[in-house]
Motif scaffolding. Structure first.
Motif, PDB file in Angstrom:
ATOM      1  N   ILE A 211      34.924 101.338 -44.613  1.00 59.71           N
ATOM      2  CA  ILE A 211      35.340 102.684 -44.228  1.00 59.71           C
ATOM      3  C   ILE A 211      36.853 102.684 -44.118  1.00 59.71           C
ATOM      4  O   ILE A 211      37.460 101.679 -43.721  1.00 59.71           O
ATOM      5  N   VAL A 212      37.476 103.805 -44.519  1.00 65.62           N
ATOM      6  CA  VAL A 212      38.934 103.898 -44.542  1.00 65.62           C
ATOM      7  C   VAL A 212      39.375 105.181 -43.836  1.00 65.62           C
ATOM      8  O   VAL A 212      38.833 106.262 -44.098  1.00 65.62           O
ATOM      9  N   PHE A 213      40.360 105.049 -42.950  1.00 64.12           N
ATOM     10  CA  PHE A 213      40.954 106.175 -42.229  1.00 64.12           C
ATOM     11  C   PHE A 213      42.369 106.379 -42.754  1.00 64.12           C
ATOM     12  O   PHE A 213      43.182 105.450 -42.734  1.00 64.12           O
ATOM     13  N   PHE A 214      42.674 107.597 -43.224  1.00 64.01           N
ATOM     14  CA  PHE A 214      43.993 107.914 -43.755  1.00 64.01           C
ATOM     15  C   PHE A 214      44.740 108.801 -42.755  1.00 64.01           C
ATOM     16  O   PHE A 214      44.232 109.841 -42.329  1.00 64.01           O
ATOM     17  N   PHE A 215      45.968 108.388 -42.417  1.00 68.66           N
ATOM     18  CA  PHE A 215      46.790 109.112 -41.454  1.00 68.66           C
ATOM     19  C   PHE A 215      48.075 109.583 -42.128  1.00 68.66           C
ATOM     20  O   PHE A 215      48.755 108.798 -42.808  1.00 68.66           O
ATOM     21  N   LEU A 216      48.402 110.849 -41.929  1.00 70.04           N
ATOM     22  CA  LEU A 216      49.631 111.404 -42.483  1.00 70.04           C
ATOM     23  C   LEU A 216      50.819 111.046 -41.605  1.00 70.04           C
ATOM     24  O   LEU A 216      50.691 110.839 -40.395  1.00 70.04           O
ATOM     25  N   SER A 217      51.991 111.008 -42.235  1.00 65.07           N
ATOM     26  CA  SER A 217      53.223 110.758 -41.496  1.00 65.07           C
ATOM     27  C   SER A 217      53.643 112.020 -40.766  1.00 65.07           C
ATOM     28  O   SER A 217      53.452 113.136 -41.248  1.00 65.07           O
ATOM     29  N   ASN A 218      54.244 111.852 -39.596  1.00 61.03           N
ATOM     30  CA  ASN A 218      54.771 113.000 -38.857  1.00 61.03           C
ATOM     31  C   ASN A 218      56.099 113.485 -39.412  1.00 61.03           C
ATOM     32  O   ASN A 218      56.569 114.562 -39.106  1.00 61.03           O
ATOM     33  N   ASP A 219      56.735 112.663 -40.218  1.00 60.02           N
ATOM     34  CA  ASP A 219      58.048 113.008 -40.780  1.00 60.02           C
ATOM     35  C   ASP A 219      58.009 112.706 -42.266  1.00 60.02           C
ATOM     36  O   ASP A 219      58.097 111.567 -42.691  1.00 60.02           O
ATOM     37  N   LYS A 220      57.845 113.758 -43.091  1.00 60.23           N
ATOM     38  CA  LYS A 220      57.696 113.570 -44.526  1.00 60.23           C
ATOM     39  C   LYS A 220      59.037 113.598 -45.259  1.00 60.23           C
ATOM     40  O   LYS A 220      59.089 113.356 -46.444  1.00 60.23           O
TER      41      LYS A 220
ATOM     42  N   GLY B 100      53.007 107.696 -43.851  1.00 61.66           N
ATOM     43  CA  GLY B 100      51.563 107.693 -43.680  1.00 61.66           C
ATOM     44  C   GLY B 100      50.995 106.304 -43.932  1.00 61.66           C
ATOM     45  O   GLY B 100      51.637 105.453 -44.542  1.00 61.66           O
ATOM     46  N   PHE B 101      49.790 106.093 -43.472  1.00 60.36           N
ATOM     47  CA  PHE B 101      49.173 104.789 -43.665  1.00 60.36           C
ATOM     48  C   PHE B 101      47.661 104.934 -43.638  1.00 60.36           C
ATOM     49  O   PHE B 101      47.108 105.985 -43.267  1.00 60.36           O
TER      50      PHE B 101
ATOM     51  N   GLN C 226      45.054 112.452 -35.206  1.00 58.36           N
ATOM     52  CA  GLN C 226      43.770 112.152 -35.827  1.00 58.36           C
ATOM     53  C   GLN C 226      43.931 112.010 -37.345  1.00 58.36           C
ATOM     54  O   GLN C 226      44.907 112.497 -37.924  1.00 58.36           O
ATOM     55  N   PRO C 227      42.985 111.350 -38.003  1.00 59.09           N
ATOM     56  CA  PRO C 227      43.121 111.105 -39.436  1.00 59.09           C
ATOM     57  C   PRO C 227      43.017 112.383 -40.255  1.00 59.09           C
ATOM     58  O   PRO C 227      42.322 113.334 -39.889  1.00 59.09           O
ATOM     59  N   ALA C 228      43.743 112.402 -41.374  1.00 57.08           N
ATOM     60  CA  ALA C 228      43.655 113.515 -42.312  1.00 57.08           C
ATOM     61  C   ALA C 228      42.387 113.428 -43.144  1.00 57.08           C
ATOM     62  O   ALA C 228      41.839 114.441 -43.567  1.00 57.08           O
ATOM     63  N   TRP C 229      41.935 112.208 -43.378  1.00 55.77           N
ATOM     64  CA  TRP C 229      40.748 112.003 -44.214  1.00 55.77           C
ATOM     65  C   TRP C 229      40.091 110.691 -43.818  1.00 55.77           C
ATOM     66  O   TRP C 229      40.773 109.687 -43.596  1.00 55.77           O
ATOM     67  N   VAL C 230      38.773 110.714 -43.703  1.00 50.32           N
ATOM     68  CA  VAL C 230      37.981 109.505 -43.468  1.00 50.32           C
ATOM     69  C   VAL C 230      36.922 109.451 -44.562  1.00 50.32           C
ATOM     70  O   VAL C 230      36.229 110.441 -44.818  1.00 50.32           O
ATOM     71  N   THR C 231      36.800 108.300 -45.195  1.00 53.11           N
ATOM     72  CA  THR C 231      35.814 108.184 -46.260  1.00 53.11           C
ATOM     73  C   THR C 231      35.317 106.748 -46.343  1.00 53.11           C
ATOM     74  O   THR C 231      35.879 105.846 -45.705  1.00 53.11           O
ATOM     75  N   THR C 232      34.255 106.551 -47.105  1.00 52.23           N
ATOM     76  CA  THR C 232      33.671 105.221 -47.260  1.00 52.23           C
ATOM     77  C   THR C 232      34.027 104.650 -48.630  1.00 52.23           C
ATOM     78  O   THR C 232      34.371 105.386 -49.558  1.00 52.23           O
TER      79      THR C 232
END
Length: 554
Positions: free
Chosen positions: A57-66, A168-169, A416-422
């Motif tokens: 499972i992977v959690f994608f987090f956006l950066s607060n400063d793009k 992001g990470f 919170q994550p922008a996207w969670v997927t398997t």
């Protein structure tokens, strides 16, 4: 005339250039040593019967400063240190994850060797671009399952933290299914996040009593599963998102069916009795996919065949044995629904009925058990019926659900994550989980490529997509201001700009909101439009998950 708006939102060149580079790896050990009395964690018979897999499972987090790459780099360094520190703390609570699985002894050697954490750098692609891409690309953001499974003793868990150049990470992990199920994995992730954001003192301790309540056995009653056909076709992974409007449409099709009653020969949906409550989102989506797969099998074999659907079911708080609170390990079973061609109909509400009947029966059976031996017998019967004893003329489909695991509530301290997927699966499997808004369902499917091709072109699925309901799971803030989307009358910019349908055959092109895709509005005669949607070139785009619907994001 038929009109079909769609978007080609992928930059194929970037997809080809995407590179996930592993730049370091280290073992993160528990911050406190595991007591010698806890050195051997014994497995339960639930663990024995679990598949030898490493689901990811992977959690994608956006950066607060793009806008500032230097700031993004500083944030990434800070996040990485915080993740490693909190991981070390939470492994004290979940200490078997830092050990080695010894298959022959049916135990985990809790030797505190640690969880291997890979640090990776993502080049030539942004998170916003990635979520438009193919499902198999997600596998690059989790440790390699094959490498984990090839050693004996084998690691229980591994984690990969990937940072994007533009900020992001992603946090991806794989944990052995022989040790824990999806519920325990989700619990571990949430408690890790709590330790990161609020401190380890706020994180709960799981219990480790399942091995004593349901001790491992010889499994002498388990019949060996037949070997898989070596000539099996290539597996293909796809991901679809059904939004709230889609699911409401599906629910409307089963209005008049009372799901509070177990269907019998004397009960009929034709009675006109309104439902006391609506079917769940999972039921109607599962029924839709099952019906489509039954119809594909009928077209392939030339006749309507029996079909069996196996849906995983968490047993926490479902048995009469009252297992301990927050149990660590595997504690799940399967609910099996059977479609018999000579007895059942294929209407959506008929399949919803079969699913609800199966789930209710499984729940009642486990609620009435008073001894672990009874649960063991029920599990063995299920695995034999769906393995060695399964009829050769029936089709079997396996579903799992992560929708109650609250994955989008995970917060390590920076949102919170922008996207969670398997990750993709090595077997044919359909997985369901909530979308970020909590009202849609993301469907991750792995089928053989012939069946997947038929699934995408099946009328029921095309009907959804041609109604612009089937969409991709994009972060809400992945869209950028551009062109017509800069219009603002005083209450914000438009979510979607498009043209009306045309009275003549015409193809119109315009930018999407993000400015990187193209929206194509087509008006063709009905026959040509049908052929266009199923043309190999267009199917190839959608099979790469490039062809997506032009809908505002959830």
């Amino acid at each position: 005339m038929a009109s079909l708006p769609f978007m080609i939102t992928r930059n194929l060149e970037n997809l080809m250039k995407m590179k996930v580079e592993i730049i370091s790896s280290k073992f993160i050990k528990p911050s406190l040593p595991t007591p010698p009395t806890h050195r051997k964690y014994k497995l339960s018979f639930f663990d024995q019967l679990a598949p030898p897999a490493y689901p990811g499972i992977v959690f994608f987090f956006l950066s607060n400063d793009k806008n500032h790459e230097a700031q993004a780099e500083n944030d990434n360094v800070k996040w990485l240190k915080q993740l490693e520190k909190s991981l070390s703390d939470i492994l004290v609570h979940f200490y078997p994850l830092a050990g080695k699985y010894v298959k022959e002894d049916l135990l985990v050697d809790c030797n505190d060797q640690g969880v291997e954490v890979f640090e990776a750098r993502v080049h030539n692609i942004s998170l916003a671009e990635l979520v438009h891409g193919r499902p198999e690309l997600v596998d690059s953001f989790a440790p390699t399952a094959m490498a984990m499974a090839s050693s004996n003793p084998s690691p229980v868990a591994a984690i990969q933290i990937s940072t994007f150049e533009q900020g992001g990470f992603a946090v991806g992990m794989r944990i052995s299914h022989k040790i824990i199920d999806g519920f325990t994995q989700a619990t571990f992730i949430k408690e890790w996040a709590i330790a990161s954001k609020e401190g380890i003192e706020k994180a709960m301790w799981p219990s480790f009593e399942l091995g004593s309540l349901f001790p491992a056995r010889e499994l002498s009653d388990l019949k060996p599963h037949p070997r898989r056909d070596q000539g099996v076709k290539k597996l293909v992974a796809k991901r679809f998102v059904l939004d709230a409007a889609t699911i409401s449409t599906l629910k409307a099709k089963v209005v008049g069916v009372s799901l509070d009653l177990i269907p019998t020969k004397s009960s009929s949906s034709e009675s006109g009795t309104p439902p006391k409550r609506q079917p769940s989102r999972i039921l109607v989506v599962t029924a839709l996919i099952w019906r489509t797969l039954i119809d594909i099998a009928r077209a392939k074999h030339g006749y309507l065949r029996p079909s069996v659907l196996s849906l995983s079911m968490d047993l926490r708080e479902r048995t009469g044995l009252q297992p301990p609170k927050n149990p660590f390990g595997n504690l799940f079973t399967h609910s099996t629904a059977r479609f018999m061609a000579e007895e059942n109909k294929m209407e959506l509400h008929d399949l919803v009925f079969l699913l609800k009947e199966a789930i209710n029966k499984t729940s009642e059976d486990y609620a009435n058990v008073q001894h672990g031996d009874d649960i063991y017998s029920m599990l063995i019967n299920h695995y034999n019926e769906n393995g060695a004893d399964k009829p050769s003329n029936a089709d079997f489909f396996y579903f799992s659900s992560l929708r109650k695991f609250s994955c989008y509530e995970v917060d390590f301290g920076w949102g919170q994550p922008a996207w969670v997927t398997t990750t993709s699966k090595p077997v044919e499997l359909i997985s369901l989980m909530d979308t970020k808004c909590g009202e849609g369902i993301e469907v991750s499917m792995t089928l053989n490529e012939d069946d997947m091709r038929e699934f995408e072109c099946h009328p029921d699925i095309v009907a959804l997509s041609s109604a612009e309901i089937l969409t991709r799971a994009l972060p809400k803030d992945s869209l950028r201001k551009f062109s017509c989307y800069e219009v603002d009358f005083g209450w914000g910019q438009p979510a979607w700009v498009t043209t009306t349908s045309k009275p003549v055959e015409l193809i119109s092109l315009m930018d999407t909101k993000c400015g990187e895709g193209i929206e194509v509005s087509m008006t063709l005669n009905e026959d040509d439009m049908r052929e266009f949607e199923c043309h190999p070139d267009i199917v190839e785009l959608s099979s790469a998950e490039i062809l997506t619907r032009a809908l505002p994001k959830e």
